[in-house]
Design an enzyme around this catalytic site. Sequence first.
Site, mmCIF file in Angstrom:
data_model
loop_
_atom_site.group_PDB
_atom_site.id
_atom_site.type_symbol
_atom_site.label_atom_id
_atom_site.label_comp_id
_atom_site.label_asym_id
_atom_site.label_seq_id
_atom_site.Cartn_x
_atom_site.Cartn_y
_atom_site.Cartn_z
ATOM 1 N N PHE A 38 27.642 53.179 70.427
ATOM 2 C CA PHE A 38 27.139 51.861 70.041
ATOM 3 C C PHE A 38 26.973 51.038 71.309
ATOM 4 C CE2 PHE A 38 27.363 49.636 65.696
ATOM 5 C CZ PHE A 38 26.729 50.679 65.051
ATOM 6 N N GLN A 51 24.728 35.448 66.982
ATOM 7 C CA GLN A 51 24.189 36.754 67.374
ATOM 8 C C GLN A 51 22.881 37.059 66.642
ATOM 9 O OE1 GLN A 51 26.228 40.825 66.507
ATOM 10 N NE2 GLN A 51 26.216 40.503 68.717
ATOM 11 N N HIS A 100 20.467 40.217 65.952
ATOM 12 C CA HIS A 100 20.428 41.683 66.063
ATOM 13 C C HIS A 100 19.046 42.084 66.545
ATOM 14 C CE1 HIS A 100 20.801 45.902 65.152
ATOM 15 N NE2 HIS A 100 22.076 45.722 64.863
ATOM 16 N N LEU A 103 18.273 44.779 58.061
ATOM 17 C CA LEU A 103 18.845 45.357 59.272
ATOM 18 C C LEU A 103 18.475 46.837 59.440
ATOM 19 C CD1 LEU A 103 20.873 44.977 61.653
ATOM 20 C CD2 LEU A 103 22.566 46.002 60.134
ATOM 21 N N GLU A 125 22.267 49.487 64.546
ATOM 22 C CA GLU A 125 22.369 49.915 65.945
ATOM 23 C C GLU A 125 22.640 51.421 66.013
ATOM 24 O OE1 GLU A 125 24.263 46.961 68.283
ATOM 25 O OE2 GLU A 125 25.458 48.443 69.346
ATOM 26 N N ARG A 153 23.937 43.510 72.367
ATOM 27 C CA ARG A 153 22.862 42.993 71.501
ATOM 28 C C ARG A 153 22.114 41.800 72.081
ATOM 29 N NH1 ARG A 153 25.948 43.736 65.692
ATOM 30 N NH2 ARG A 153 25.665 45.984 65.697
ATOM 31 N N HIS A 201 22.117 37.616 62.867
ATOM 32 C CA HIS A 201 22.918 38.697 62.294
ATOM 33 C C HIS A 201 24.387 38.325 62.094
ATOM 34 C CE1 HIS A 201 24.117 42.739 61.309
ATOM 35 N NE2 HIS A 201 24.898 42.846 62.365
ATOM 36 N N ARG A 232 29.352 39.487 70.232
ATOM 37 C CA ARG A 232 30.152 40.515 69.575
ATOM 38 C C ARG A 232 29.569 41.894 69.821
ATOM 39 N NH1 ARG A 232 29.854 43.430 64.616
ATOM 40 N NH2 ARG A 232 28.018 42.329 63.852
HETATM 41 C C1 LIG Z 1 23.399 43.969 57.050
HETATM 42 C C2 LIG Z 1 24.681 43.910 57.840
HETATM 43 C C3 LIG Z 1 25.172 45.072 58.448
HETATM 44 C C4 LIG Z 1 26.353 45.029 59.201
HETATM 45 N N1 LIG Z 1 26.813 46.176 59.793
HETATM 46 C C5 LIG Z 1 27.981 46.154 60.474
HETATM 47 C C6 LIG Z 1 28.513 47.341 61.046
HETATM 48 O O1 LIG Z 1 27.968 48.433 60.910
HETATM 49 N N2 LIG Z 1 29.681 47.259 61.734
HETATM 50 C C7 LIG Z 1 30.352 46.080 61.891
HETATM 51 O O2 LIG Z 1 31.415 46.067 62.512
HETATM 52 N N3 LIG Z 1 29.866 44.939 61.338
HETATM 53 C C8 LIG Z 1 28.706 44.952 60.643
HETATM 54 N N4 LIG Z 1 28.230 43.788 60.080
HETATM 55 C C9 LIG Z 1 29.075 42.591 60.100
HETATM 56 C C10 LIG Z 1 30.208 42.728 59.083
HETATM 57 O O3 LIG Z 1 29.771 43.515 58.007
HETATM 58 C C11 LIG Z 1 30.654 41.385 58.539
HETATM 59 O O4 LIG Z 1 30.945 40.501 59.590
HETATM 60 C C12 LIG Z 1 31.924 41.549 57.686
HETATM 61 O O5 LIG Z 1 31.768 42.585 56.743
HETATM 62 C C13 LIG Z 1 32.279 40.260 56.988
HETATM 63 O O6 LIG Z 1 33.352 40.503 56.124
HETATM 64 P P1 LIG Z 1 34.098 39.300 55.424
HETATM 65 O O7 LIG Z 1 35.147 39.904 54.581
HETATM 66 O O8 LIG Z 1 34.473 38.306 56.446
HETATM 67 O O9 LIG Z 1 32.965 38.614 54.520
HETATM 68 P P2 LIG Z 1 32.091 39.162 53.287
HETATM 69 O O10 LIG Z 1 32.160 40.619 53.142
HETATM 70 O O11 LIG Z 1 30.768 38.522 53.408
HETATM 71 O O12 LIG Z 1 32.837 38.548 52.034
HETATM 72 C C14 LIG Z 1 32.802 37.163 51.769
HETATM 73 C C15 LIG Z 1 33.428 36.926 50.425
HETATM 74 O O13 LIG Z 1 33.569 35.534 50.231
HETATM 75 C C16 LIG Z 1 33.160 35.179 48.961
HETATM 76 N N5 LIG Z 1 32.706 33.793 49.007
HETATM 77 C C17 LIG Z 1 31.828 33.225 49.861
HETATM 78 N N6 LIG Z 1 31.677 31.919 49.591
HETATM 79 C C18 LIG Z 1 32.505 31.649 48.559
HETATM 80 C C19 LIG Z 1 32.795 30.480 47.816
HETATM 81 N N7 LIG Z 1 32.212 29.301 48.043
HETATM 82 N N8 LIG Z 1 33.685 30.573 46.804
HETATM 83 C C20 LIG Z 1 34.277 31.754 46.502
HETATM 84 N N9 LIG Z 1 34.024 32.895 47.180
HETATM 85 C C21 LIG Z 1 33.147 32.833 48.195
HETATM 86 C C22 LIG Z 1 32.091 36.168 48.577
HETATM 87 O O14 LIG Z 1 32.007 36.304 47.187
HETATM 88 C C23 LIG Z 1 32.613 37.439 49.251
HETATM 89 O O15 LIG Z 1 33.470 38.114 48.376
HETATM 90 C C24 LIG Z 1 27.055 43.810 59.333
HETATM 91 C C25 LIG Z 1 26.579 42.662 58.702
HETATM 92 C C26 LIG Z 1 25.399 42.705 57.991
HETATM 93 C C27 LIG Z 1 24.895 41.432 57.386
#
Ligand SMILES: Cc1cc2nc3c(=O)[nH]c(=O)nc-3n(C[C@H](O)[C@H](O)[C@H](O)COP(=O)(O)OP(=O)(O)OC[C@H]3O[C@@H](n4cnc5c(N)ncnc54)[C@H](O)[C@@H]3O)c2cc1C
Length: 560
Positions: free
Chosen positions: A113, A226, A228, A238, A241, A272, A340, A375
């Site tokens: 990566f 960031q 992407h 997306l 990478e 990135r 991203h 990141r």
């Molecule tokens: C398309 C894509 C691909 C990616 N690929 C990678 C990768 O390969 N490797 C890597 O390291 N990172 C990757 N990332 C980044 C990484 O996936 C995210 O930063 C990470 O998964 C975020 O996890 P989280 O638990 O913080 O949030 P999320 O998984 O977004 O969860 C947020 C939660 O909060 C809840 N929520 C939000 N607002 C409210 C509210 N007002 N009230 C109640 N609940 C709420 C939602 O329901 C959800 O359950 C990627 C991101 C994207 C967008």
Amino acid sequence: MLRHDVVVVGAGLAGQRAALAAIEAGRDVAIVSKLHPLRSHSGAAQGGINAAVGAEDSVDTHIFDTVKGSDYLGDQDAIEFFCREAGPIVVEMEHFGTIFSRSDDGSLARRPFGGAHFPRTIYAADRTGLALLQALWERLGSERLTLYAEWDLVDLVVRDGRVHGLVAFDRTSGEFAEIAAKAVVLATGPAGRVYAKTTNAHSCTGDGIAAAYAAGAFLKDMEFVQFHPTALLESSILITEGARGEGGLLKNASGEQFMVRYAPHVKELASRDVVSRAIVTEVKEGRGFSGPFGGYVHLELMHLGRERVESRLTEICDFARRFAGIDPVTEPIPVYPAQHYMMGGIGTDIHGATNLTGLYAAGEAACVSIHGANRLGGNSLLETLVFGREAGRAAAAYAATAPAPEMHASDLEAAAAPLRAWSARTDGEDPSTLRTEMQRTMEECAGIYRDAAGMLEGIQRLRALRARFEKVRVVDRSPVYNLNLTDALETGHLLELAEVILVGAYARTESRGAHARTDFPKRDDARWMRHTLARRTPTGPALDYAPVAFTRFEPTERVY
Ligand SMILES: Cc1cc2nc3c(=O)[nH]c(=O)nc-3n(C[C@H](O)[C@H](O)[C@H](O)COP(=O)(O)OP(=O)(O)OC[C@H]3O[C@@H](n4cnc5c(N)ncnc54)[C@H](O)[C@@H]3O)c2cc1C
């Protein structure tokens, strides 16, 4: 009134890992989530999760790569902790049942990566996030916690610097509810919908970040956004990478592999910020392709062969075929950078604690900070697990001895009043118009390249939009699944955060990581080796600064 020891808001990887830790510590735990847990944006993660588990790799190299990737703005004590926890916590996820891809000898397969010295990214084809999310959800066991699914956090209840609980809105009934809690963990994920072109899901509206900000928590380093390098043209879906990790090449309209000029050593696998700027420069200087959806470059996978492309990049093939009518096995993919990830977020310490007693944050909504100004791919999934667990443990420990929370009937009324007023209006602003104008403003004024004039204009445009938001109107009166109402709520959050991003970016008169200013093209360690802290005031964000933690790496010029 509902009551729990620990309420986790968000059911993505960070929220679930926090909940698991708090349950294991013996607390009564609830999760509030506006989506079903398995629909969280974590499930969209494609490329993989970093951990130095191979014999040739080392935790020290992972630490150094992350520090360098952050353009020296990441806190080195936090990064050391983070990289040391990586191997054990990823292996734990394997033991929880994550179906990672394997090498021929049966060990965990790893792919290269950007910005990493070794192939360090462990993956499950190109659906790593979903594989992790499913395994963790099964492990967590919904019978061990109370789940308020399709409930939106509306406001935190904070008095005298201490959290007492929150007010939520049940999408399925249209009712408001008070939940008293000794400790609250915000794990609400990304805020990418501040921009028009983003790889983030529609639900990524920064709600928890905005709620913490409104309650008096400080936001850290929000100007670092960031982009992407490779999002599919038009839809901004997306293209991981991992596609470049597998050997994909970026070519301009003359068929030149242009990354050779920008990052002679690692080319497509530079970090990135570097690759995104290279693509924008190629297009701006007339060496890209152009079409009805703007300029772009090509990502070529054809030389890798059908077997490899279809087995390692299954989802990418599907996305390109469905959404661009392109078959990556035989044709180049048209790509251009899109928003991203937010490096910034709710400021926390290593244990997820914020400046408000009883309030914790983890995952993309938080800023520890380990990503600093940029990141590395694969570090975010890891962050959700390492710091989700820390926040869950710390919240549980605090809740074990914390005094009983005090909620008043007026808390619910205060939180519900604005939403009721939006629905009662017979005339006013349409939230979707405000959102579209905000997204356009951010694309034009807070994109990959920034300058003072553009950012000042952006701040003024945003302030005008915020004033218009005071008169926002919700037309749909239905109590059940009223998306017009939740859209308005989310738009208000995005508008607040957009302003914090721009005000912080305007103040930072240097270029570092993802923050690239044409009027200040150099990194300025003497003045700007420090974190930005933003606090909410009635007239907009007030900025302050905090030192960066150093342990062993002195800042040097960042070359790939
Ligand atoms: C398309 C894509 C691909 C990616 N690929 C990678 C990768 O390969 N490797 C890597 O390291 N990172 C990757 N990332 C980044 C990484 O996936 C995210 O930063 C990470 O998964 C975020 O996890 P989280 O638990 O913080 O949030 P999320 O998984 O977004 O969860 C947020 C939660 O909060 C809840 N929520 C939000 N607002 C409210 C509210 N007002 N009230 C109640 N609940 C709420 C939602 O329901 C959800 O359950 C990627 C991101 C994207 C967008």
